[in-house]
Write an enzyme that holds these catalytic residues in place. Structure first.
Site, PDB file in Angstrom:
ATOM      1  N   ARG A   1       0.882  -1.185   0.000  1.00 15.41           N
ATOM      2  CA  ARG A   1       0.000   0.000   0.000  1.00 15.41           C
ATOM      3  C   ARG A   1       0.909   1.221   0.000  1.00 15.41           C
ATOM      4  O   ARG A   1       1.899   1.264   0.727  1.00 15.41           O
ATOM      5  CB  ARG A   1      -0.879   0.016   1.253  1.00 15.41           C
ATOM      6  CG  ARG A   1      -1.568   1.362   1.453  1.00 15.41           C
ATOM      7  CD  ARG A   1      -2.601   1.344   2.524  1.00 15.41           C
ATOM      8  NE  ARG A   1      -3.763   0.572   2.106  1.00 15.41           N
ATOM      9  CZ  ARG A   1      -4.886   0.499   2.812  1.00 15.41           C
ATOM     10  NH1 ARG A   1      -5.000   1.168   3.947  1.00 15.41           N
ATOM     11  NH2 ARG A   1      -5.903  -0.204   2.381  1.00 15.41           N
TER      12      ARG A   1
ATOM     13  N   HIS B   1      -7.787  -0.089  -5.614  1.00 16.29           N
ATOM     14  CA  HIS B   1      -7.756  -0.933  -4.410  1.00 16.29           C
ATOM     15  C   HIS B   1      -8.496  -2.215  -4.818  1.00 16.29           C
ATOM     16  O   HIS B   1      -9.633  -2.448  -4.428  1.00 16.29           O
ATOM     17  CB  HIS B   1      -8.467  -0.198  -3.265  1.00 16.29           C
ATOM     18  CG  HIS B   1      -8.269  -0.804  -1.912  1.00 16.29           C
ATOM     19  ND1 HIS B   1      -7.638  -2.008  -1.702  1.00 16.29           N
ATOM     20  CD2 HIS B   1      -8.626  -0.362  -0.675  1.00 16.29           C
ATOM     21  CE1 HIS B   1      -7.624  -2.269  -0.404  1.00 16.29           C
ATOM     22  NE2 HIS B   1      -8.213  -1.291   0.242  1.00 16.29           N
TER      23      HIS B   1
END
Ligand code: ASP
Length: 318
Positions: A108, A136
């Site tokens: 991330r 995502h």
């Protein structure tokens, strides 16, 4: 079963059949995760590194649990204390890690595109756990699995995605996935939080919750991403809640059996009324978290199969 990718960087490159392949396999892991013994050995002998350059609670825990249940050696890098803080570039960190032969890297990062850059530099399969405002993918997949289980299908549904669309990678991955599966997607929010030219994605845009929710099967609420805002996008949180916060009155415009979703973390009293979030007849927020582990197990399982195929072809498998 078809899933021929080396990495999972976004929903954009996936075909509808590949999305279905991941969701079908995830169903098996939902069953496994409900057993007292939750172990499968499909990642045995493989090393998984989790690198989170942005705060995360559920996504990081979910990837860690998923890897451990599949038998991988999982390592969480403490990015706050890492060499990046000492000035090392992402590329140098990537090359250092690569020399340790990880098989799966979950990353991330606050910058859109950083995960794609990493994937170009390492031999491991890379999974995007959220990059800036870009994508995502595992969130959209877990949302899709939740919707398919709740509604019995993942096509011809009306899905209203509401709130801070402009700063949301969750909205972006979801609208791409839901569009590929032939659903009707509505985006609802103030014009200041709506990306320009978003209609080009084949979605309908509303700045009124009642009109946007009218007849919806699914109501997906988003967090106000204040960490990505560099100015005044809303007059005040109170005013925002009044106009765009999901409460019983606004929800009454959706279908009677509409489900309510939120990716978390949730700001009660800002984008959603706590009573709605806790209503077990409408809210599927906890189910989303459960599906997250299963979907991540499925994605890592499929990527590991492809890694093994490559190793076999190259004759490096013992
Ligand atoms: N957890 C989601 C994300 O990382 C949504 C959010 O943070 O609001 O994008």
């Amino acid at each position: 079963m078809t899933f021929r990718h080396r990495h999972l960087l976004g929903i954009e490159p996936l075909h509808p059949e590949e999305i279905t392949t991941i969701l079908d396999l995830a169903e098996k892991y939902v069953d496994l995760n409900r057993q007292p013994m939750k172990h499968a050995r499909v990642l045995e002998g493989l090393t998984q590194i989790n690198m989170f350059f942005e705060a995360s609670t559920r996504t990081q825990a979910s990837f860690e649990i998923a890897g451990k249940r599949l038998g991988a050696d999982v390592m969480n890098m403490a990015m706050q204390a890492s060499s990046i803080k000492k000035g090392e570039t992402l590329i140098d960190t990537a090359l250092t890690l690569n020399a340790m032969h990880p098989d799966l890297i979950v990353m991330r990062h606050p910058n859109s595109g950083a995960v794609n850059l990493l994937a170009e530099k390492v031999n491991a399969a890379v999974l995007n756990a959220g990059d800036g405002k870009h994508e995502h993918p595992t969130q959209a997949l877990l949302d899709a699995l939740t919707i398919r289980r709740e509604k019995g299908r993942l096509h011809r549904l009306t899905v209203a995605i509401c709130g801070d669309i402009a700063h949301s990678r969750v909205a972006r991955s979801n609208l791409i996935l839901l569009g590929k599966m032939e659903n009707r997607v509505r985006l609802v929010g103030p014009p200041t939080l709506m990306p320009s030219k978003i209609e080009d994605f084949g979605v309908e845009v509303f700045d009124d919750m009642r009109a946007g929710l009218e007849g919806a099967d699914v109501v997906m609420m988003l967090r106000l991403q204040k960490e990505r805002m560099d100015g005044g996008f809303i007059p005040s949180e109170r005013e925002y809640y009044h106009r765009f916060g999901l409460d019983a009155e606004k929800l009454s415009f959706a279908k009677d059996d509409a489900i309510v979703m939120h990716p978390g973390p949730m700001n009660r009293g800002v984008e959603i009324d706590g009573v709605i979030a806790d209503d077990i007849n409408r809210s599927v927020i906890q189910e989303q978290v459960e599906m997250g582990v299963a979907v991540r197990m499925a994605a890592m399982d499929l990527l590991a199969r492809n890694l093994r195929d490559v190793a076999r072809r190259d004759g490096v498998m013992v």
